[in-house]
Design a protein around this motif. Structure first.
Motif, mmCIF file in Angstrom:
data_model
loop_
_atom_site.group_PDB
_atom_site.id
_atom_site.type_symbol
_atom_site.label_atom_id
_atom_site.label_comp_id
_atom_site.label_asym_id
_atom_site.label_seq_id
_atom_site.Cartn_x
_atom_site.Cartn_y
_atom_site.Cartn_z
ATOM 1 N N GLY A 99 33.928 41.545 50.764
ATOM 2 C CA GLY A 99 34.941 40.519 50.525
ATOM 3 C C GLY A 99 34.997 39.456 51.607
ATOM 4 N N ARG A 199 38.925 48.840 48.132
ATOM 5 C CA ARG A 199 37.573 48.759 47.574
ATOM 6 C C ARG A 199 36.999 50.170 47.618
ATOM 7 N N ASP A 212 37.401 44.443 42.260
ATOM 8 C CA ASP A 212 36.274 43.501 42.267
ATOM 9 C C ASP A 212 35.654 43.371 40.870
ATOM 10 N N ARG A 216 35.306 39.574 39.926
ATOM 11 C CA ARG A 216 33.942 39.040 39.786
ATOM 12 C C ARG A 216 33.401 39.154 38.367
#
Ligand code: UDP
Length: 234
Positions: A99, A199, A212, A216
């Protein structure tokens, strides 16, 4: 206990007053945001995953002598917590570069930190949660020096406990964000610990098993949140 008026609606939760002194009623939503609210969406049943996962982790941490705001589950999406006053800090703990750290220092994601990295951000959406250090915290009075010491000690201990907990479930803890509050004059862990705030990478494949996937557009968002809850409940 009865739910009274809503005090606050955040990006992922609603907070209600209750008829019990010192207790709030929290409701976890499916709403997801990223990039300081620029990207908005929904992750079906994320509220259930985050409510249950956070409850389980906070109970585990309490058993290991970390004081938390968690009091009890009310339903799939709701829990009772102590009515803390949140300190305006986001505490970020990093074991592996990812990140914003990877970006800021020009590191490839996945580079292992030689030592655990602790970061503080000032919790302020309008300013985009700017990173600050101990001097800013003291100068601005966001927390006392003693509170900062306590927070650092708790954050590092929580990291050790969570790393062990997750690796036993084939998940690598890359980084995560904590928030603390004060209750009865003491600093305690508040907010949540979930795939929204950590994460987590699969220990065998490095598959991203966290927010994520939403940030993303990696797909499988809902199923990955469910998979993390399943592993955590093992
Ligand atoms: N994080 C969070 N809320 C925030 C910012 C970060 O929960 O407002 C978590 C994020 O999910 C990650 C860790 O803190 O696990 C470090 O995030 P980073 O600074 O890399 O920021 P990002 O890349 O999420 O913008």
């Amino acid at each position: 206990m009865n739910k009274l008026e809503m005090l606050y609606e955040g990006k992922a939760k609603r907070v209600y007053k209750t008829d019990v002194k010192g207790r709030y009623w929290i409701e976890y939503k499916d709403d997801a945001t990223a990039f300081n609210g620029e990207k908005k969406g929904q992750i079906l049943d994320k509220g259930i995953v985050n409510n249950k996962m956070s409850a389980l982790l906070f109970q585990m941490l309490e058993l290991e002598s970390i004081p938390t705001h968690f009091e009890g589950l009310l339903s799939d999406r709701e829990q009772v917590v102590k009515a803390v006053e949140i300190l305006p800090l986001e505490v970020i703990v990093r074991n592996v570069a990812a990140g914003s750290l990877a970006k800021r220092l020009g590191l490839e994601e996945g580079v292992i930190m030689k030592e655990t990295v602790l970061e503080f951000c000032y919790k302020n959406d309008e300013l985009g949660d700017p990173m600050i250090n101990d001097y800013h915290i003291a100068a601005m009075g966001y927390a006392t020096k003693d509170q900062v010491e306590t927070i650092k000690n708790y954050a590092l201990k929580i990291n050790t406990l969570l790393q062990k907990f997750f690796i036993e479930r084939d998940l690598k803890l890359i980084d995560f964000k904590l928030e603390f509050g004060t209750y009865d004059g003491k600093v305690i862990l508040a907010d949540e610990i979930s795939p929204d705030t950590c994460r987590l990478w699969d220990a065998n494949t490095d598959k991203k098993m966290d927010k994520d996937r939403f940030r993303r557009d990696l797909g499988d968002v809902e199923s990955v949140y469910q998979e993390v809850l399943d592993r955590v409940q093992k």
